[in-house]
Design a protein around this motif. Structure first.
Motif, PDB file in Angstrom:
ATOM      1  N   TYR A 155      -4.206   1.525  -5.903  1.00 31.59           N
ATOM      2  CA  TYR A 155      -2.893   2.030  -5.512  1.00 31.59           C
ATOM      3  C   TYR A 155      -2.360   2.972  -6.584  1.00 31.59           C
ATOM      4  O   TYR A 155      -2.527   2.747  -7.781  1.00 31.59           O
ATOM      5  CB  TYR A 155      -1.904   0.875  -5.304  1.00 31.59           C
ATOM      6  CG  TYR A 155      -2.184   0.070  -4.055  1.00 31.59           C
ATOM      7  CD1 TYR A 155      -1.373   0.202  -2.932  1.00 31.59           C
ATOM      8  CD2 TYR A 155      -3.271  -0.788  -3.992  1.00 31.59           C
ATOM      9  CE1 TYR A 155      -1.636  -0.517  -1.767  1.00 31.59           C
ATOM     10  CE2 TYR A 155      -3.543  -1.509  -2.836  1.00 31.59           C
ATOM     11  CZ  TYR A 155      -2.733  -1.367  -1.728  1.00 31.59           C
ATOM     12  OH  TYR A 155      -3.001  -2.072  -0.588  1.00 31.59           O
ATOM     13  N   ASP A 156      -1.701   4.041  -6.110  1.00 29.40           N
ATOM     14  CA  ASP A 156      -1.077   4.996  -7.013  1.00 29.40           C
ATOM     15  C   ASP A 156      -0.084   5.815  -6.204  1.00 29.40           C
ATOM     16  O   ASP A 156       0.039   5.634  -4.989  1.00 29.40           O
ATOM     17  CB  ASP A 156      -2.142   5.910  -7.654  1.00 29.40           C
ATOM     18  CG  ASP A 156      -1.723   6.466  -9.008  1.00 29.40           C
ATOM     19  OD1 ASP A 156      -0.512   6.644  -9.231  1.00 29.40           O
ATOM     20  OD2 ASP A 156      -2.613   6.738  -9.840  1.00 29.40           O
ATOM     21  N   THR A 157       0.627   6.716  -6.858  1.00 36.83           N
ATOM     22  CA  THR A 157       1.495   7.640  -6.146  1.00 36.83           C
ATOM     23  C   THR A 157       0.646   8.785  -5.590  1.00 36.83           C
ATOM     24  O   THR A 157      -0.528   8.948  -5.950  1.00 36.83           O
ATOM     25  CB  THR A 157       2.566   8.212  -7.087  1.00 36.83           C
ATOM     26  OG1 THR A 157       1.922   8.935  -8.143  1.00 36.83           O
ATOM     27  CG2 THR A 157       3.406   7.090  -7.687  1.00 36.83           C
ATOM     28  N   ASP A 158       1.236   9.579  -4.732  1.00 37.33           N
ATOM     29  CA  ASP A 158       0.498  10.696  -4.136  1.00 37.33           C
ATOM     30  C   ASP A 158      -0.035  11.654  -5.196  1.00 37.33           C
ATOM     31  O   ASP A 158      -1.088  12.276  -5.001  1.00 37.33           O
ATOM     32  CB  ASP A 158       1.390  11.466  -3.156  1.00 37.33           C
ATOM     33  CG  ASP A 158       1.623  10.683  -1.865  1.00 37.33           C
ATOM     34  OD1 ASP A 158       0.775   9.826  -1.528  1.00 37.33           O
ATOM     35  OD2 ASP A 158       2.642  10.932  -1.190  1.00 37.33           O
ATOM     36  N   ASP A 159       0.695  11.798  -6.303  1.00 38.54           N
ATOM     37  CA  ASP A 159       0.255  12.734  -7.338  1.00 38.54           C
ATOM     38  C   ASP A 159      -0.411  12.011  -8.518  1.00 38.54           C
ATOM     39  O   ASP A 159      -0.522  12.575  -9.610  1.00 38.54           O
ATOM     40  CB  ASP A 159       1.431  13.585  -7.835  1.00 38.54           C
ATOM     41  CG  ASP A 159       2.641  12.742  -8.230  1.00 38.54           C
ATOM     42  OD1 ASP A 159       2.599  11.500  -8.100  1.00 38.54           O
ATOM     43  OD2 ASP A 159       3.643  13.333  -8.692  1.00 38.54           O
ATOM     44  N   PHE A 160      -0.848  10.782  -8.300  1.00 33.90           N
ATOM     45  CA  PHE A 160      -1.649  10.017  -9.277  1.00 33.90           C
ATOM     46  C   PHE A 160      -0.952   9.860 -10.635  1.00 33.90           C
ATOM     47  O   PHE A 160      -1.540  10.083 -11.686  1.00 33.90           O
ATOM     48  CB  PHE A 160      -3.022  10.672  -9.480  1.00 33.90           C
ATOM     49  CG  PHE A 160      -3.810  10.843  -8.219  1.00 33.90           C
ATOM     50  CD1 PHE A 160      -4.183   9.748  -7.456  1.00 33.90           C
ATOM     51  CD2 PHE A 160      -4.171  12.111  -7.779  1.00 33.90           C
ATOM     52  CE1 PHE A 160      -4.917   9.905  -6.281  1.00 33.90           C
ATOM     53  CE2 PHE A 160      -4.901  12.285  -6.605  1.00 33.90           C
ATOM     54  CZ  PHE A 160      -5.270  11.170  -5.858  1.00 33.90           C
TER      55      PHE A 160
ATOM     56  N   THR B 127       6.329   5.670 -12.080  1.00 37.79           N
ATOM     57  CA  THR B 127       6.486   5.999 -10.660  1.00 37.79           C
ATOM     58  C   THR B 127       7.888   6.503 -10.345  1.00 37.79           C
ATOM     59  O   THR B 127       8.057   7.359  -9.476  1.00 37.79           O
ATOM     60  CB  THR B 127       6.186   4.768  -9.798  1.00 37.79           C
ATOM     61  OG1 THR B 127       7.074   3.697 -10.156  1.00 37.79           O
ATOM     62  CG2 THR B 127       4.750   4.297  -9.992  1.00 37.79           C
TER      63      THR B 127
ATOM     64  N   ALA C 165       8.791   6.597  -6.709  1.00 38.09           N
ATOM     65  CA  ALA C 165       7.768   7.098  -5.789  1.00 38.09           C
ATOM     66  C   ALA C 165       6.953   5.936  -5.232  1.00 38.09           C
ATOM     67  O   ALA C 165       6.722   4.933  -5.916  1.00 38.09           O
ATOM     68  CB  ALA C 165       6.849   8.087  -6.502  1.00 38.09           C
ATOM     69  N   GLU C 166       6.519   6.059  -3.999  1.00 38.29           N
ATOM     70  CA  GLU C 166       5.805   4.968  -3.324  1.00 38.29           C
ATOM     71  C   GLU C 166       4.399   4.789  -3.888  1.00 38.29           C
ATOM     72  O   GLU C 166       3.694   5.760  -4.175  1.00 38.29           O
ATOM     73  CB  GLU C 166       5.707   5.272  -1.829  1.00 38.29           C
ATOM     74  CG  GLU C 166       4.995   4.190  -1.032  1.00 38.29           C
ATOM     75  CD  GLU C 166       4.806   4.558   0.428  1.00 38.29           C
ATOM     76  OE1 GLU C 166       4.240   3.735   1.180  1.00 38.29           O
ATOM     77  OE2 GLU C 166       5.198   5.690   0.812  1.00 38.29           O
TER      78      GLU C 166
ATOM     79  N   ARG D 117       0.793   3.682  -2.916  1.00 35.56           N
ATOM     80  CA  ARG D 117       0.030   3.565  -1.667  1.00 35.56           C
ATOM     81  C   ARG D 117      -1.456   3.556  -1.989  1.00 35.56           C
ATOM     82  O   ARG D 117      -1.884   3.965  -3.084  1.00 35.56           O
ATOM     83  CB  ARG D 117       0.355   4.732  -0.732  1.00 35.56           C
ATOM     84  CG  ARG D 117      -0.069   6.079  -1.286  1.00 35.56           C
ATOM     85  CD  ARG D 117       0.107   7.194  -0.276  1.00 35.56           C
ATOM     86  NE  ARG D 117      -0.497   8.444  -0.740  1.00 35.56           N
ATOM     87  CZ  ARG D 117      -1.778   8.748  -0.605  1.00 35.56           C
ATOM     88  NH1 ARG D 117      -2.616   7.890  -0.021  1.00 35.56           N
ATOM     89  NH2 ARG D 117      -2.255   9.908  -1.045  1.00 35.56           N
TER      90      ARG D 117
ATOM     91  N   VAL E 212      -5.028   4.781  -2.600  1.00 30.82           N
ATOM     92  CA  VAL E 212      -5.562   6.116  -2.879  1.00 30.82           C
ATOM     93  C   VAL E 212      -7.088   6.113  -2.938  1.00 30.82           C
ATOM     94  O   VAL E 212      -7.707   7.186  -2.910  1.00 30.82           O
ATOM     95  CB  VAL E 212      -5.004   6.679  -4.198  1.00 30.82           C
ATOM     96  CG1 VAL E 212      -3.504   6.898  -4.095  1.00 30.82           C
ATOM     97  CG2 VAL E 212      -5.354   5.781  -5.382  1.00 30.82           C
TER      98      VAL E 212
ATOM     99  N   GLY F  55      -9.835   8.025  -0.688  1.00 30.19           N
ATOM    100  CA  GLY F  55      -9.022   8.239   0.498  1.00 30.19           C
ATOM    101  C   GLY F  55      -9.789   7.962   1.774  1.00 30.19           C
ATOM    102  O   GLY F  55     -11.026   7.984   1.808  1.00 30.19           O
TER     103      GLY F  55
END
Length: 497
Positions: A45-50, A106, A109-110, A112, A114, A147
C-alpha cells in the motif's frame, strides 16, 4: 499498540541457478536448521505518487509464513529497519495504528494497493551451540506486479536477517554468498526493485538534501568554507525539517526522548526564523511562526509530564499514578493534533521553506562576514534580558524570558558552527550553560506548582505531608539553581569573532 521489531538484514540478487553455499564455519554458528518452505502473498500500500516508497518506507498486508499480518517498515539506519506489525484484519483496511505512523508523509492522501508480490520462500536458520537462533537466511523466488493487470516481473533474491547474531556474522554470510555468485541488491526492498524508476524523492526532500550538501561540500579558504549566508541558513532549516519528519513516528510511538527532540527541532526552526530575519523574507515567514509555536506547545504538554515523571521517580505511587494518567492523556491529545489538517499544513509550509526559499537581502552576502554580527545580536538580546532580572517587577518572568533568549542565542550560534567553527561552538556552550541553569530553576517552579495542585486534590493527611516534603525539596533545589545564575553568567565569555 503495534508490535515492534528492529530488522537488521542484507539482500542479495541471485541467478536462477544459484545454489545456497555451505553455511558451516560462520562466526558462532554451531548448526543449521532444516529448510522450511513457505508461500507468501503480499499486497503493498502507498499513495498514488508513492510517498512512502520515496522515503524508503513499505506498508504491506501479507498472508502465509509465520508472521502473517500487516507490516510497516521504516528506515532505522544502515541495513536496519523498524518493523511494526498488526493482525491481518480486513483486506484493504489499513490499521489506523499503522496509517497514523506515516501520516507525516501521506498528509491525508489515501493509501491504496500499488503492487502485489508472491514469494516462494525457503528458510534456513543458523543456531549457536546453545540452540539460540543467530540468523535466518531466506531464499526467495519472487513474482511481482506493479498494479492490476501489469506484466509480472520475476527474480530471485536471498535475504540474511540477524536474530541473535552479530554484525560479524552478517558480514561473513554476505561474503560467502558473494563468492558463490550472489551480489548485493541495489534496492533495500522488494517493492523498491519492482517499482524502480517510478519512485523518485519528493521535490521538497531533494531540495533539503541539496541544501545540506552544498554547505557540507563547500570549498574552503584560510578562514572557513566559502558559502553565502543564505546557503548556511537553508542548510540548517533543512536539517531541522528532516528531524521533525524523522521524529514524528517516534513521538507517536512514545519512544524515549522522541517528543523532546522533535520539540527541540521545532524550536530551532522558530529561532532561526527570528534570529536570521535579515536573511529571510519576514513577510513570507511571519505566518509560520505562530504555527510552529502551537506545535511546540502541543509537544510541550507531553514533555512537561515526562519531565515531572522522571523528576519524581521514586515518589509514592499516588503521585506517580496521577502523573502517568496525565501523561497518557497528553499523548492522546498530541496524537490527535498530529493527525490534524493544521499539522499537515505546517509540514507543507516547512517543505516550501526550503523548496522555495524566502531569502532576503543579506542572503547573498558571504557567511564568514555576515554570521558573526547575527550571532552577536542574538547574544546581546540575551544579555539585555539577563540584566533586566534585577530590576524586573516579576523576576520569574524575566528569568523565563532570559531562558528563551539563551535558547535563541544558542541556536543562532549552532547554525553558524559550520562556518565560524570553534568561536561559534564556544557561544553555543556558554548559551547552553545559561539555558540549563535557568531550566533547572524553571523545572523546580513547575514541579512546585504541580505539587501544590496535587495537595489541593487530596484530603489524606499522609499524602498531604509527603507532598509538603517534596515541595520543600523542590523549593531548595530551585533556589540553588537561581543562586547559581550569577556565577554561571560571570564564567561566560560571549562572542569574540
Amino acid at each position: 499498540m503495534a508490535e515492534r521489531h528492529l530488522e537488521i538484514e542484507q539482500k542479495y540478487d541471485a541467478a536462477s541457478d544459484f545454489v545456497l553455499p555451505d553455511l558451516d564455519g560462520l562466526p558462532d554458528v554451531a548448526s543449521t536448521g532444516t529448510p522450511e518452505a513457505h508461500e507468501l502473498y503480499a499486497t503493498y500500500y502507498d499513495t498514488d505518487d508513492f510517498r512512502l516508497a520515496a522515503h524508503g518506507i513499505t506498508l504491506r498486508r501479507r498472508r502465509g509464513g509465520t508472521d502473517a499480518g500487516w507490516h510497516l517498515k521504516m528506515p532505522a539506519g544502515p541495513d536496519s529497519k523498524q518493523e511494526l506489525r498488526a493482525p491481518l484484519g480486513r483486506p484493504s483496511v489499513v490499521p489506523a495504528r499503522l496509517s497514523a505512523l506515516v501520516a507525516a508523509y501521506t498528509r491525508g492522501a489515501e493509501l491504496r494497493p500499488v503492487a502485489t508480490l508472491d514469494t516462494g520462500r525457503t528458510v534456513v536458520r543458523l543456531y549457536d551451540a546453545d540452540g539460540r537462533e543467530l540468523a535466518e537466511i531466506a531464499d526467495d523466488l519472487v513474482t511481482g506486479r506493479a498494479g492490476a493487470g501489469a506484466e509480472p516481473d520475476r527474480w530471485r533474491e536471498v535475504e540474511v536477517e540477524l536474530a541473535g547474531g552479530t554484525p560479524d556474522l552478517l558480514k561473513a554470510t554476505g561474503k560467502r554468498l558473494r563468492k558463490c555468485g550472489a551480489r548485493r541488491a541495489a534496492s533495500s526492498s522488494k517493492l523498491g526493485r519492482l517499482l524502480g524508476g517510478a519512485v523518485t524523492p519528493s521535490a521538497a526532500a531533494a531540495a533539503r538534501a541539496a541544501a545540506r550538501s552544498r554547505v557540507a561540500a563547500a570549498t574552503w579558504n584560510g578562514k572557513g568554507p566559502v558559502v553565502s549566508t543564505g546557503e548556511v541558513v537553508l542548510a540548517y532549516l533543512a536539517e531541522q525539517v528532516d528531524a521533525v519528519l524523522a521524529l514524528d513516528p517516534k513521538a507517536r510511538l512514545a519512544e524515549d526522548d522522541a517528543v523532546h527532540r522533535m520539540r527541540v527541532a521545532v524550536r530551532r526552526l522558530r529561532s532561526a526564523l527570528r534570529s536570521y530575519r535579515p536573511v529571510l523574507d519576514a513577510e513570507r515567514t511571519a505566518p509560520l511562526n505562530p504555527e510552529l509555536r502551537w506545535l511546540a506547545e502541543v509537544l510541550g504538554e507531553v514533555r512537561d509530564r515526562e519531565v515531572l515523571r522522571m523528576r519524581f521517580a521514586g515518589a509514592p505511587s499516588f503521585l506517580l499514578d496521577d502523573l502517568k494518567q496525565q501523561e497518557q492523556a497528553a499523548y492522546r491529545r498530541l496524537n490527535a493534533h498530529l493527525k490534524s489538517a493544521r499539522y499537515f499544513a505546517i509540514l507543507d509550509e516547512l517543505d516550501r521553506l526550503v523548496l522555495d526559499p524566502p531569502l532576503a537581502g543579506a542572503a547573498d552576502r558571504k557567511a564568514r562576514k555576515e554570521l558573526p554580527g547575527l550571532v552577536t545580536r542574538a547574544w546581546t538580546r540575551m544579555a539585555k534580558d539577563y540584566h533586566s532580572i534585577k530590576t524586573a517587577d516579576d523576576p520569574d518572568l524575566a528569568r523565563h524570558e532570559t531562558r528563551k533568549a539563551a535558547k535563541r542565542a544558542r541556536y543562532a550560534a549552532e547554525l553558524a558552527v559550520p562556518v565560524l567553527g570553534v568561536a561559534a561552538k564556544r557561544v553555543v556552550k556558554d548559551a547552553k550553560r545559561i539555558q540549563e541553569v535557568l531550566g533547572d530553576y524553571q523545572d523546580g517552579v513547575i514541579a512546585m506548582e504541580h505539587l501544590e495542585a496535587a495537595a489541593r486534590r487530596t484530603d489524606i493527611p499522609a499524602e498531604a505531608f509527603t507532598l509538603g516534603v517534596l515541595y520543600g525539596k523542590e523549593e531548595c533545589e530551585a533556589e540553588a539553581a537561581r543562586d547559581r545564575l550569577s556565577t554561571t553568567w560571570s564564567q561566560t565569555l560571549g562572542p569574540s569573532f
